[in-house]
Design an enzyme around this catalytic site. Structure first.
Site, PDB file in Angstrom:
ATOM      1  N   HIS A   3    -104.472 -14.653-115.304  1.00  0.00           N
ATOM      2  CA  HIS A   3    -105.926 -14.649-115.485  1.00  0.00           C
ATOM      3  C   HIS A   3    -106.536 -13.365-116.026  1.00  0.00           C
ATOM      4  O   HIS A   3    -107.754 -13.295-116.148  1.00  0.00           O
ATOM      5  CB  HIS A   3    -106.612 -14.971-114.151  1.00  0.00           C
ATOM      6  CG  HIS A   3    -106.246 -16.301-113.602  1.00  0.00           C
ATOM      7  ND1 HIS A   3    -106.597 -17.485-114.213  1.00  0.00           N
ATOM      8  CD2 HIS A   3    -105.524 -16.644-112.501  1.00  0.00           C
ATOM      9  CE1 HIS A   3    -106.128 -18.493-113.504  1.00  0.00           C
ATOM     10  NE2 HIS A   3    -105.470 -18.011-112.462  1.00  0.00           N
ATOM     11  N   HIS A  28    -105.707 -15.737-106.211  1.00  0.00           N
ATOM     12  CA  HIS A  28    -105.977 -17.061-106.782  1.00  0.00           C
ATOM     13  C   HIS A  28    -107.391 -17.079-107.341  1.00  0.00           C
ATOM     14  O   HIS A  28    -108.336 -16.673-106.660  1.00  0.00           O
ATOM     15  CB  HIS A  28    -105.828 -18.134-105.692  1.00  0.00           C
ATOM     16  CG  HIS A  28    -106.289 -19.492-106.119  1.00  0.00           C
ATOM     17  ND1 HIS A  28    -105.576 -20.276-106.997  1.00  0.00           N
ATOM     18  CD2 HIS A  28    -107.402 -20.195-105.799  1.00  0.00           C
ATOM     19  CE1 HIS A  28    -106.242 -21.411-107.188  1.00  0.00           C
ATOM     20  NE2 HIS A  28    -107.345 -21.383-106.482  1.00  0.00           N
TER      21      HIS A  28
END
Length: 146
Positions: A37, A138
């Site tokens: 990410h 996450h």
């Protein structure tokens, strides 16, 4: 006194031996989060960017439906897990106090088989992360805030 100090050091070292794998695992999950990410300085932020980044990060076999890349600095992202740049959000999640520049890559077409083609959506969003031991592990979602 020397015996007590030796026993203390032995217990301390055993404690380190037990916690090191946990810390290493946390670091591993954080590194995995960054790999999936994080892109500090994106080149473009268009469909070609998404095609290239998704392929480079190993998310094209099979084709991943959606992925968001966060642009900025790691310190600001880590700060979401503390009070410096984050607030509690739902259960066990944190939301950033400030928006981040992000690029979301959505799979075009329905097939999970390569070649994978993505549509890029660039913007500024508050992001929601799960944290472990003060590190994001996450990316739950990103939210447009007016």
């Amino acid at each position: 006194m020397v015996m007590g100090l030796g026993l203390f050091l032995l217990v301390f070292m055993l404690g380190l031996g037990l916690t090191s794998p946990t810390l290493a695992q946390d670091n591993s999950r954080y590194r995995d989060f960054l790999s999936k990410h994080y892109d500090a300085r994106p080149q473009g932020r268009n469909d070609r960017y998404c095609d290239s980044m998704m392929r480079r990060q190993g998310m094209t076999s099979p084709c991943k439906d959606i992925n968001t890349f966060i642009h900025g600095n790691r310190r600001s992202i880590r700060a979401i897990c503390g009070d410096e740049n984050g607030n509690p959000y739902g259960e066990n999640l944190r939301i950033s106090r400030t928006p981040f520049q992000v690029t979301t890559c959505n799979l075009r077409g329905g097939s999970p088989r390569p070649p994978c083609r993505y549509r890029a959506t660039a913007g500024f969003r508050n992001i929601v992360v799960a944290c472990e031991n003060g590190l994001p592990v996450h990316l739950d979602q990103s939210i447009f805030r007016p």
